[in-house]
Design a protein around this motif. Structure first.
Motif, short mmCIF file in Angstrom:
data_model
loop_
_atom_site.label_atom_id
_atom_site.label_comp_id
_atom_site.label_asym_id
_atom_site.label_seq_id
_atom_site.Cartn_x
_atom_site.Cartn_y
_atom_site.Cartn_z
N ALA A 1 3.14 5.79 -3.01
CA ALA A 1 4.32 6.51 -3.48
C ALA A 1 4.33 6.61 -5.00
O ALA A 1 4.71 7.65 -5.56
CB ALA A 1 5.59 5.82 -2.98
N CYS A 2 3.91 5.56 -5.68
CA CYS A 2 3.84 5.60 -7.15
C CYS A 2 2.80 6.60 -7.62
O CYS A 2 3.04 7.34 -8.59
CB CYS A 2 3.52 4.21 -7.70
SG CYS A 2 4.89 3.06 -7.57
N LEU A 3 1.66 6.67 -6.96
CA LEU A 3 0.63 7.64 -7.33
C LEU A 3 1.13 9.07 -7.13
O LEU A 3 0.91 9.94 -7.98
CB LEU A 3 -0.64 7.40 -6.51
CG LEU A 3 -1.40 6.11 -6.80
CD1 LEU A 3 -2.60 5.99 -5.89
CD2 LEU A 3 -1.83 6.05 -8.25
N ILE A 4 1.82 9.32 -6.04
CA ILE A 4 2.37 10.65 -5.77
C ILE A 4 3.44 11.00 -6.80
O ILE A 4 3.52 12.13 -7.28
CB ILE A 4 2.90 10.72 -4.33
CG1 ILE A 4 1.73 10.68 -3.35
CG2 ILE A 4 3.73 11.99 -4.11
CD1 ILE A 4 2.14 10.49 -1.90
N ALA A 5 4.26 10.02 -7.18
CA ALA A 5 5.30 10.27 -8.18
C ALA A 5 4.70 10.60 -9.54
O ALA A 5 5.19 11.50 -10.24
CB ALA A 5 6.22 9.05 -8.28
N VAL A 6 3.64 9.91 -9.93
CA VAL A 6 2.98 10.21 -11.21
C VAL A 6 2.41 11.62 -11.18
O VAL A 6 2.56 12.40 -12.13
CB VAL A 6 1.88 9.16 -11.51
CG1 VAL A 6 0.98 9.61 -12.64
CG2 VAL A 6 2.51 7.83 -11.83
N TYR A 7 1.76 11.98 -10.09
CA TYR A 7 1.19 13.32 -9.94
C TYR A 7 2.28 14.38 -9.99
O TYR A 7 2.13 15.41 -10.66
CB TYR A 7 0.41 13.39 -8.62
CG TYR A 7 -0.45 14.59 -8.49
CD1 TYR A 7 -1.64 14.69 -9.20
CD2 TYR A 7 -0.11 15.63 -7.65
CE1 TYR A 7 -2.45 15.79 -9.09
CE2 TYR A 7 -0.90 16.75 -7.53
CZ TYR A 7 -2.08 16.82 -8.24
OH TYR A 7 -2.87 17.92 -8.14
N GLY B 1 0.82 -1.22 0.00
CA GLY B 1 0.00 0.00 0.00
C GLY B 1 0.85 1.26 0.00
O GLY B 1 0.53 2.23 -0.71
N ILE B 2 1.91 1.26 0.78
CA ILE B 2 2.81 2.43 0.82
C ILE B 2 3.50 2.60 -0.54
O ILE B 2 3.63 3.72 -1.05
CB ILE B 2 3.83 2.29 1.96
CG1 ILE B 2 3.12 2.43 3.31
CG2 ILE B 2 4.94 3.31 1.84
CD1 ILE B 2 3.98 2.10 4.51
N ALA B 3 3.94 1.51 -1.15
CA ALA B 3 4.58 1.59 -2.46
C ALA B 3 3.59 2.09 -3.52
O ALA B 3 3.95 2.90 -4.37
CB ALA B 3 5.13 0.22 -2.86
N PHE B 4 2.36 1.64 -3.46
CA PHE B 4 1.33 2.08 -4.40
C PHE B 4 1.06 3.58 -4.23
O PHE B 4 0.97 4.33 -5.21
CB PHE B 4 0.05 1.27 -4.20
CG PHE B 4 -1.03 1.59 -5.18
CD1 PHE B 4 -0.90 1.23 -6.50
CD2 PHE B 4 -2.18 2.25 -4.77
CE1 PHE B 4 -1.89 1.52 -7.42
CE2 PHE B 4 -3.18 2.54 -5.68
CZ PHE B 4 -3.04 2.17 -7.00
N TRP C 1 -9.94 8.66 -11.07
CA TRP C 1 -9.52 7.26 -11.21
C TRP C 1 -9.11 6.68 -9.86
O TRP C 1 -9.47 5.56 -9.52
CB TRP C 1 -8.37 7.15 -12.21
CG TRP C 1 -7.84 5.76 -12.32
CD1 TRP C 1 -8.42 4.70 -12.93
CD2 TRP C 1 -6.61 5.27 -11.78
NE1 TRP C 1 -7.63 3.58 -12.81
CE2 TRP C 1 -6.50 3.91 -12.11
CE3 TRP C 1 -5.59 5.87 -11.06
CZ2 TRP C 1 -5.42 3.15 -11.73
CZ3 TRP C 1 -4.50 5.09 -10.69
CH2 TRP C 1 -4.43 3.74 -11.02
N ILE C 2 -8.36 7.47 -9.09
CA ILE C 2 -7.95 7.01 -7.76
C ILE C 2 -9.17 6.80 -6.88
O ILE C 2 -9.28 5.82 -6.14
CB ILE C 2 -6.96 8.00 -7.12
CG1 ILE C 2 -5.63 7.97 -7.87
CG2 ILE C 2 -6.74 7.68 -5.65
CD1 ILE C 2 -4.67 9.05 -7.44
N LYS C 3 -10.13 7.72 -6.97
CA LYS C 3 -11.36 7.59 -6.19
C LYS C 3 -12.11 6.33 -6.59
O LYS C 3 -12.67 5.64 -5.74
CB LYS C 3 -12.22 8.83 -6.40
CG LYS C 3 -13.49 8.84 -5.60
CD LYS C 3 -14.27 10.11 -5.89
CE LYS C 3 -15.62 10.07 -5.23
NZ LYS C 3 -16.42 11.24 -5.59
#
Length: 132
Positions: free
Chosen positions: A39-45, A34-37, A120-122
């Motif tokens: 972090a990936c979402l924040i990096a894409v943003y 969950g933390i890695a996921f 999409w995240i929602k």
């Protein structure tokens, strides 16, 4: 968001002791995933917005270079260097204007993309039956 939290916090059934044990024992795995996921979402943003910031910085640099060329026209000794700087100032000013216009449209597109990304995240957390 408050509706989502209220619906997700209230469990539909009582959690058994075996389920609690599995949740606790499996937490090192699902928590790290969950933390890695996240972090990936924040990096894409962050990457999406770094494109917009970079384009605006290029536009500002072109405008500053045009201004510097225009100011330096008066401080060169030779007439030919002054003509060259005047031409360079005009070219850089034109590029700066075009880049500012492009920056506006790129930022607008990234805002739209950012809203779609948020939806999409929602949708990952709200089931299909709850989206309506």
């Amino acid at each position: 968001l408050p509706k989502l939290i209220r619906e997700k916090v209230r469990p539909k059934h009582k959690v058994s002791a075996l389920e609690w044990v599995l949740i606790i024992v499996g937490s090192p795995i699902w928590l790290s995933i969950g933390i890695a996921f996240a972090a990936c979402l924040i990096a894409v943003y962050a990457c999406m917005w770094s494109v917009a910031v970079t384009v605006w910085a290029v536009a500002a640099a072109l405008a500053a270079a045009a201004l510097a060329c225009a100011v330096n026209i008066f401080f060169v000794g030779a007439f030919s260097k002054g003509i060259f700087l005047a031409g360079a100032a005009l070219v850089l000013a034109g590029l700066a204007i075009l880049t500012f216009i492009a920056s506006y449209f790129i930022t607008k597109a990234i805002l739209r993309l950012s809203a779609d990304f948020g939806r999409w995240i929602k949708s990952l957390f709200i089931g299909k039956e709850k989206r309506k």
